[in-house]
Motif scaffolding. Structure first.
Motif, short mmCIF file in Angstrom:
data_model
loop_
_atom_site.label_atom_id
_atom_site.label_comp_id
_atom_site.label_asym_id
_atom_site.label_seq_id
_atom_site.Cartn_x
_atom_site.Cartn_y
_atom_site.Cartn_z
N LEU A 74 0.83 -1.21 0.00
CA LEU A 74 0.00 0.00 0.00
C LEU A 74 0.86 1.26 0.00
N PHE A 75 1.84 1.33 0.91
CA PHE A 75 2.70 2.51 0.98
C PHE A 75 3.53 2.67 -0.31
N GLY A 76 4.12 1.57 -0.78
CA GLY A 76 4.91 1.63 -2.00
C GLY A 76 4.09 2.10 -3.18
N GLY A 77 2.86 1.60 -3.29
CA GLY A 77 1.97 2.01 -4.37
C GLY A 77 1.55 3.46 -4.26
N MET A 78 1.26 3.92 -3.04
CA MET A 78 0.86 5.31 -2.84
C MET A 78 1.99 6.27 -3.22
N PHE A 79 3.21 5.93 -2.85
CA PHE A 79 4.35 6.77 -3.23
C PHE A 79 4.49 6.86 -4.75
N MET A 80 4.25 5.74 -5.44
CA MET A 80 4.32 5.75 -6.90
C MET A 80 3.23 6.61 -7.52
N LEU A 81 2.03 6.55 -6.96
CA LEU A 81 0.93 7.37 -7.47
C LEU A 81 1.22 8.86 -7.26
N LEU A 82 1.89 9.18 -6.15
CA LEU A 82 2.27 10.58 -5.90
C LEU A 82 3.35 11.04 -6.89
N LEU A 83 4.25 10.13 -7.25
CA LEU A 83 5.33 10.47 -8.19
C LEU A 83 4.87 10.49 -9.64
N SER A 84 3.78 9.78 -9.93
CA SER A 84 3.33 9.61 -11.31
C SER A 84 3.15 10.93 -12.07
N PRO A 85 2.49 11.95 -11.52
CA PRO A 85 2.32 13.19 -12.29
C PRO A 85 3.64 13.88 -12.64
N VAL A 86 4.68 13.61 -11.83
CA VAL A 86 5.99 14.22 -12.06
C VAL A 86 6.81 13.43 -13.07
N VAL A 87 6.72 12.10 -12.98
CA VAL A 87 7.58 11.21 -13.77
C VAL A 87 6.94 10.78 -15.09
N ASP A 88 5.64 10.51 -15.07
CA ASP A 88 4.96 9.91 -16.22
C ASP A 88 4.55 10.92 -17.28
N ASN A 89 4.37 10.39 -18.49
CA ASN A 89 3.84 11.16 -19.60
C ASN A 89 2.43 10.66 -19.89
N TYR A 90 1.43 11.54 -19.72
CA TYR A 90 0.03 11.15 -19.88
C TYR A 90 -0.50 11.41 -21.29
N HIS A 91 0.36 11.80 -22.19
CA HIS A 91 -0.08 12.11 -23.55
C HIS A 91 -0.66 10.87 -24.23
N GLY A 92 -1.88 10.98 -24.72
CA GLY A 92 -2.54 9.89 -25.42
C GLY A 92 -3.03 8.76 -24.53
N PHE A 93 -3.02 8.99 -23.21
CA PHE A 93 -3.42 7.95 -22.26
C PHE A 93 -4.93 7.73 -22.28
N GLN A 94 -5.35 6.48 -22.41
CA GLN A 94 -6.76 6.10 -22.33
C GLN A 94 -6.94 5.09 -21.22
N LEU A 95 -7.95 5.30 -20.39
CA LEU A 95 -8.13 4.47 -19.21
C LEU A 95 -8.44 3.02 -19.54
N TRP A 96 -9.30 2.78 -20.56
CA TRP A 96 -9.70 1.42 -20.86
C TRP A 96 -8.89 0.85 -22.02
N ASN A 97 -8.24 -0.26 -21.74
CA ASN A 97 -7.57 -1.05 -22.78
C ASN A 97 -7.57 -2.49 -22.30
N ARG A 98 -8.10 -3.39 -23.10
CA ARG A 98 -8.30 -4.77 -22.64
C ARG A 98 -6.99 -5.44 -22.21
N ASP A 99 -5.96 -5.35 -23.06
CA ASP A 99 -4.68 -5.99 -22.73
C ASP A 99 -4.06 -5.37 -21.48
#
Length: 319
Positions: free
Chosen positions: A191-216
């Motif tokens: 839980l803690f490890g995942g929460m830290f990653m979610l907090l870092l995601s907006p800083v580290v990740d690129n959300y361009h073209g991201f779609q929430l639903w994808n079967r694979d």
């Protein structure tokens, strides 16, 4: 069933499941931002595991000291370890990622050597570490055309950082006194490890073209949550608590082989002589390092027994 037998069964389960997680991570990051994907995986895994752990054993340690310890281990092993591996797989093949991660026991031994005056360097450890470096060199030789790509180098470096983070977290977790409820603690780490990653995601990740639903992507996420996180991570923590760290980390021998074969079959990743040589070299290097580490501890044990035998008659004498 003996506790050590259960621990070895858990270790076999880890070898199989974590060998396949590289494939599913690679599929997932093709569709989702890496830290967001990994953060969702670990957070949900923790939310599943915590209530299940409390149903099986109501005992729990919610002291500030234990919570801080689980946060630290979760950050090192999951935020740094799993997060950076997931990010790295956006840019390097899953089989290559697994080969680098198989060096984890070498990092674990190295950190033990640096952090404890009782640990000593020997020829087997030194030669094994040198072979490990050669194994990484063979990985680069296999992908010479990609070395000029900054993203490929970044992926390699992120995976090496992840491997060191996982090793350090394993050592810190191993040195803690026996937990009140190991499954509950594993859930907190997820839980803690995942929460830290979610907090870092907006800083580290690129959300361009991201779609929430994808079967694979969703199917990969579900597999990783249930098997890769909730079940396999708990099995690893159980094995780590019952077996020596050098034994508990032996899954590193098997994981890269499974990962390389799975990547070749399902993702058409290249498999050639350099990949095979890298795998053989790294496996031998891990074996030599562990052999040298065990040899050192056997020698230390003999010295301790000899010293105890010498002092025993004196301790029994009447003043």
């Amino acid at each position: 069933m003996a506790k050590q037998t259960k621990a070895y069964i858990a270790l076999v389960f880890i070898c199989i499941v974590w060998g396949t997680t590289y494939l599913f991570i690679r599929i997932g990051v093709m569709h989702y931002p890496a830290f967001l994907f990994a953060g969702m995986r670990q957070s949900v895994g923790g939310l599943i595991l915590i209530p299940v752990a409390l149903m099986l054993n109501k005992s729990k340690d919610v002291s500030a000291k234990n919570i801080f310890h689980q946060m630290t281990v979760g950050f090192l092993m999951l935020t740094i370890g799993n997060g950076c591996v997931t990010w790295g797989e956006k840019y390097i093949p899953s089989g290559i990622s697994a080969l680098i991660c198989s060096l984890m026991p070498i990092f674990a031994v190295l950190f033990n050597l640096l952090s404890s005056k009782k640990e000593h360097f020997n020829a087997s450890i030194g030669f094994g570490m040198l072979l490990g470096v050669c194994g990484v060199g063979l990985i680069f030789r296999h992908n010479m055309a990609d070395i000029t790509k900054p993203t490929y180098i970044a992926g390699i470096c992120a995976t090496i950082l992840a491997t060191s983070g996982w090793a350090l977290g394993s050592i810190i977790n191993k040195r803690k006194v026996a937990p009140v409820n190991a499954f509950f603690d594993s859930g907190m780490q997820l839980l803690f490890g995942g929460m830290f990653m979610l907090l870092l995601s907006p800083v580290v990740d690129n959300y361009h073209g991201f779609q929430l639903w994808n079967r694979d992507g969703v199917l990969s996420l579900l597999y990783l949550i249930v098997f890769g996180s909730a079940l396999a991570y708990t099995a690893y923590m159980y094995a780590l608590s019952k077996l020596p760290v050098g034994i508990a980390t032996l899954y590193a021998y098997v994981n890269p082989l499974i990962a390389v074969i799975a990547g070749c079959i399902f993702l058409s990743e290249q498999l050639n002589i350099y990949t095979a040589l890298a795998f053989i070299t790294i496996v031998i290097s891990v074996y030599l390092v562990n052999k040298g580490y065990r040899k050192q501890h056997k020698a230390d044990m003999k010295i301790a027994i000899t010293q105890a035998a010498k002092t025993f008659p004196e301790s029994m004498s009447v003043e």
